[in-house]
Design a protein around this motif. Structure first.
Motif, PDB file in Angstrom:
ATOM      1  N   GLY A  57       0.810  -1.212   0.000  1.00  0.00           N
ATOM      2  CA  GLY A  57       0.000   0.000   0.000  1.00  0.00           C
ATOM      3  C   GLY A  57       0.841   1.257   0.000  1.00  0.00           C
ATOM      4  N   THR A 100      -3.538  -0.609 -11.881  1.00  0.00           N
ATOM      5  CA  THR A 100      -3.645  -0.215 -10.472  1.00  0.00           C
ATOM      6  C   THR A 100      -5.000  -0.614  -9.893  1.00  0.00           C
ATOM      7  OG1 THR A 100      -4.301   2.024 -11.154  1.00  0.00           O
ATOM      8  CG2 THR A 100      -1.996   1.682 -10.585  1.00  0.00           C
ATOM      9  N   GLU A 101      -6.054  -0.546 -10.710  1.00  0.00           N
ATOM     10  CA  GLU A 101      -7.361  -0.993 -10.225  1.00  0.00           C
ATOM     11  C   GLU A 101      -7.327  -2.488  -9.892  1.00  0.00           C
ATOM     12  OE1 GLU A 101     -10.414   0.096 -12.935  1.00  0.00           O
ATOM     13  OE2 GLU A 101     -10.196   2.264 -12.611  1.00  0.00           O
ATOM     14  N   GLU A 104      -5.271  -2.817  -6.642  1.00  0.00           N
ATOM     15  CA  GLU A 104      -6.056  -2.402  -5.474  1.00  0.00           C
ATOM     16  C   GLU A 104      -7.090  -3.468  -5.118  1.00  0.00           C
ATOM     17  OE1 GLU A 104      -6.577   0.760  -3.802  1.00  0.00           O
ATOM     18  OE2 GLU A 104      -5.250   2.130  -4.872  1.00  0.00           O
ATOM     19  N   GLN A 107      -5.391  -6.318  -3.430  1.00  0.00           N
ATOM     20  CA  GLN A 107      -5.059  -5.980  -2.040  1.00  0.00           C
ATOM     21  C   GLN A 107      -6.241  -6.236  -1.117  1.00  0.00           C
ATOM     22  OE1 GLN A 107      -3.815  -1.891  -2.471  1.00  0.00           O
ATOM     23  NE2 GLN A 107      -1.635  -2.405  -2.456  1.00  0.00           N
ATOM     24  N   GLU A 271      -9.876   7.821  -3.237  1.00  0.00           N
ATOM     25  CA  GLU A 271     -10.276   6.477  -2.827  1.00  0.00           C
ATOM     26  C   GLU A 271     -11.490   6.611  -1.911  1.00  0.00           C
ATOM     27  OE1 GLU A 271      -8.226   2.491  -0.805  1.00  0.00           O
ATOM     28  OE2 GLU A 271      -7.165   4.407  -0.831  1.00  0.00           O
ATOM     29  N   ILE A 296     -11.004   5.347  -7.097  1.00  0.00           N
ATOM     30  CA  ILE A 296     -11.014   3.932  -6.718  1.00  0.00           C
ATOM     31  C   ILE A 296     -12.124   3.713  -5.704  1.00  0.00           C
ATOM     32  CG2 ILE A 296      -9.729   2.066  -5.616  1.00  0.00           C
ATOM     33  CD1 ILE A 296      -8.504   2.746  -8.249  1.00  0.00           C
ATOM     34  N   THR A 298     -13.508   1.212  -3.095  1.00  0.00           N
ATOM     35  CA  THR A 298     -12.938   0.103  -2.342  1.00  0.00           C
ATOM     36  C   THR A 298     -14.014  -0.656  -1.586  1.00  0.00           C
ATOM     37  OG1 THR A 298     -10.847   1.297  -2.079  1.00  0.00           O
ATOM     38  CG2 THR A 298     -11.280  -0.482  -0.525  1.00  0.00           C
TER      39      THR A 298
END
Length: 717
Positions: A57, A100-101, A104, A107, A271, A296, A298
């Protein structure tokens, strides 16, 4: 493939850029995927897996704030410069945002797995079901006593300007209805960075609740007289790069201003939680001006970097077994006298297996020694609690002539370095800031000592920073020598930085941006000539990043000639393996594990079968990147001492090549495949943690007191 066939099949000019090179940014994202993969290792202690998730992160945040922000700026200014693989800035951004999406999202998948495993170990994170009545009472009191006095709700309407959200700022938006008149209201609560990211509820079981969830939970205490319709946490990342203006007349004043500007940079990423209130989200998007920003959504934890605070939980059973670095035996043999040990013969120290304290002691002893007349030191990153700084201050206060080259352009350490510079100057240290347009990245210190009627210079050259925290987790090399040739070269290097006097006639050191590129090319060309003449040839290297087109093309030339090339590149690698006739003799691996591989080493066979006592070996502060070779002051140190040469080549570098437990191999399609451990897995970190230190290994190697490494599968034999 014979020489003729190789020559016919291999033409760099005939292949498009995308077939020859990997995009720098996409390669970095692949590196961060390998970091994230460590969080999935079932054989790692649980809290260490959480730590790797947090590191991924942190890495991604910095990537967005620097690399992605730079590309956004290029697009906005209409810059169409192509990347090494032939992509425009806008094409790179499109590919990066997709990647990156995915990262993420991965993650969050990893976090959900770790979250459940933590609960099994009685560590509950943001788990509402584990907050019993007693915990709710405690949290309510905590909120009233510790948070209410600190946080400030701000209405978002025409009468109140939209609050400024700082870089990496975390906040909560509330969609409310005023009970008295039924009016809809949106309120923002920005969370001060001084507050902890997680609050731990007292008790045997560890129960953590994130600060944003805590604010949402007790929103009614913040907004009496309102009905809460919805809420949502968000986080903002801004452009954090600092571009040094060549016309800047005062670097100190420029950086003080630039640091303030960075906090207000353009929004690069927003985010938000997946179930963010729709009304509040629309307002947030509008007010932040997100035309070029990535959003983003989440479905888990916002800002996974903040999970590092969970890792401080006192559960040694869920962490790596503690490791205490050894103090170098060679120094202890001389009763701790650094100068006596170094004066006898050259020494190499392997951090973090051997304590960085010896480097601090080198300066401390110089400060206390009445025969020491001068100390010179480069400082790129020194950390917040720096014993090196304290030692330099003590030396100046003791009347030594102390010069410190403080690099203000060390990214994200600019503010700390300004503070250190002020303290050093107040103590009487001569502080130099170096070049306006080049960073001074070399890690060098020198001590001039009066011995009898003459002066003798003792030098330290490192591959890593003089930083108390990173030296415990980064693998680096420290080379100490009293060889007068190195002393003369070090003096010229400092004169170059402090007085812009270009060094001529260097006897040992290789310095960028003057001649390091040429020296690397000469050594690669020598291997090509040896291969073509039928003599043994090989190139071994250990680097953090390989992105420079010139160096890559030189390595491709070596590959075309059939030179065996083995590279250990931890992070970014723009070179492609497996290109017929060009890179099919080149192997690239990346090592990710308990320690961060950071030392930079080059080794060239020099006409003898590797590993050979006659190989040419260098350690350096520079990676194979254009910025290191062309826009930074770096030092590359040839290793001539036989014992040190063998320690670096046949222990450090060879162990990296033999590692199977933490290694990933670069595939021809640009992906990485974890190495097969086989029947005899070899973990280079474990090897160095459980064997005598390098500084005491000269005789140990002769007496077979240390497991020897052999260049064949099976590792230590």
């Amino acid at each position: 493939m014979n020489e003729l066939t190789r020559s016919e099949a291999a033409s760099l000019d005939a292949l498009p850029a995308q077939e020859l090179y990997t995009n720098r940014e996409l390669s970095w994202l692949d590196f961060n995927r390998r970091v994230l993969a460590e969080a999935k290792r079932a054989d790692y202690p649980l809290l260490e897996r959480v730590r790797f998730l947090s590191i991924s992160g942190h890495n991604l945040d910095e990537f967005m704030m620097i690399r992605v922000a730079g590309l956004v700026g290029q697009v906005q200014r209409g810059i169409s410069k192509l990347s090494i693989d032939g992509r425009t800035p806008s094409q790179q951004l499109a590919a990066i945002r997709e990647a990156t999406e995915e990262l993420e999202s991965e993650q969050q998948v990893v976090w959900r797995e770790l979250h459940a495993l933590l609960a099994e170990e009685r560590i509950h994170v943001a788990d509402e079901g584990k907050i019993d009545h007693a915990a709710r009472v405690w949290l309510r009191e905590y909120f009233q006593e510790h948070l209410l006095p600190v946080i400030t709700p701000q209405a978002i309407d025409p009468g109140h300007p939209f609050p400024f959200v700082a870089n990496q700022g975390l906040g909560v938006l509330f969609h409310l209805t005023r009970i008295s008149d039924g009016e809809d209201v949106v309120e923002m609560v920005l969370i001060p960075s001084a507050l902890p990211r997680f609050v731990r509820v007292p008790g045997g079981d560890a129960t953590y609740i994130s600060i944003e969830r805590l604010i949402c939970r007790f929103g009614e205490l913040l907004f009496p007289g309102f009905t809460i319709n919805g809420d949502g946490a968000f986080r903002v990342l801004r452009d954090s790069d600092i571009e040094v203006e060549e016309e800047a007349e005062d670097l100190v004043r420029f950086f003080r201003t630039a640091i303030q500007r960075r906090r207000r940079g353009k929004v690069i990423q927003l985010e938000i939680e997946e179930d963010f209130d729709a009304t509040a989200e629309a307002l947030l998007r509008e007010q932040l001006g997100l035309s070029d920003a990535q959003v983003i959504k989440t479905n888990g934890m916002i800002g996974v970097a903040g999970l590092d605070s969970i890792c401080s939980e006192e559960r040694p059973d869920l962490k790596f077994e503690p490791y205490t670095p050894r103090y170098p035996e060679r120094i202890m043999e001389h009763d701790g006298d650094c100068f006596a040990a170094i004066g006898e013969k050259d020494i190499v120290i392997h951090h973090p297996y051997e304590s960085f304290e010896v480097v601090v002691d080198f300066i401390r002893q110089a400060a206390a020694d009445p025969d020491v007349v001068a100390i010179k030191q480069t400082l790129y990153r020194a950390g917040k609690q720096s014993s090196i700084i304290a030692a330099l201050i003590a030396a100046a206060e003791a009347g030594k002539a102390v010069t410190a080259v403080v690099e203000l352009k060390a990214r994200f350490d600019e503010e700390q370095n300004l503070l250190w510079a002020n303290q050093l100057e107040r103590a009487g240290v001569q502080v130099i800031y170096g070049f306006v347009d080049w960073k001074t990245h070399a890690k060098v210190s020198m001590v001039v000592r009066r011995e009898g009627t003459k002066y003798r210079t003792y030098c330290h050259f490192g591959t890593g920073n003089y930083h108390p925290v990173t030296t415990r987790i980064y693998t680096d090399l420290s080379f100490f020598t009293a060889d007068p040739r190195f002393g003369r070269d070090a003096a010229k290097l400092f004169n170059f930085v402090t007085g812009y006097v270009e060094p001529h006639g260097l006897e040992q050191l290789v310095v960028s941006p003057i001649d390091m590129r040429d020296e690397l090319y000469r050594n690669i060309d020598r291997e090509i000539s040896n291969q073509q003449a039928g003599r043994p040839s090989a190139i071994w290297a250990k680097l953090n990043s390989l992105t420079d087109k010139g160096v890559i093309d030189k390595l491709y030339e070596a590959g075309q000639a059939g030179v065996p090339v083995q590279l250990v590149v931890r992070g970014i690698c723009c070179l492609k393996t497996g290109i017929p006739g060009i890179s099919d003799t080149i192997e690239v691996k990346s090592i990710i594990g308990r320690f961060l591989e950071h030392s930079r080493i080059w080794a060239f066979a020099n006409g003898y079968a590797m590993p050979s006592p006659r190989a040419r070996v260098f350690i350096t502060s520079a990676d194979a990147m254009s910025r290191n070779l062309d826009r930074r002051v770096e030092a590359m140190v040839p290793i001539r001492n036989r014992t040190v040469h063998d320690q670096i080549l046949q222990q450090v570098l060879l162990a990296n090549l033999l590692d199977t437990d933490q290694s990933w191999f670069l595939q021809p399609d640009g992906s990485y495949l974890r190495a097969e451990t086989g029947e005899r897995p070899f973990n280079l970190h474990r090897y160095f943690m459980t064997n005598p230190s390098l500084s005491g290994r000269g005789q140990a190697l002769v007496e077979d007191a240390v497991p020897r490494l052999a260049l064949r599968k099976g590792a230590a034999v």
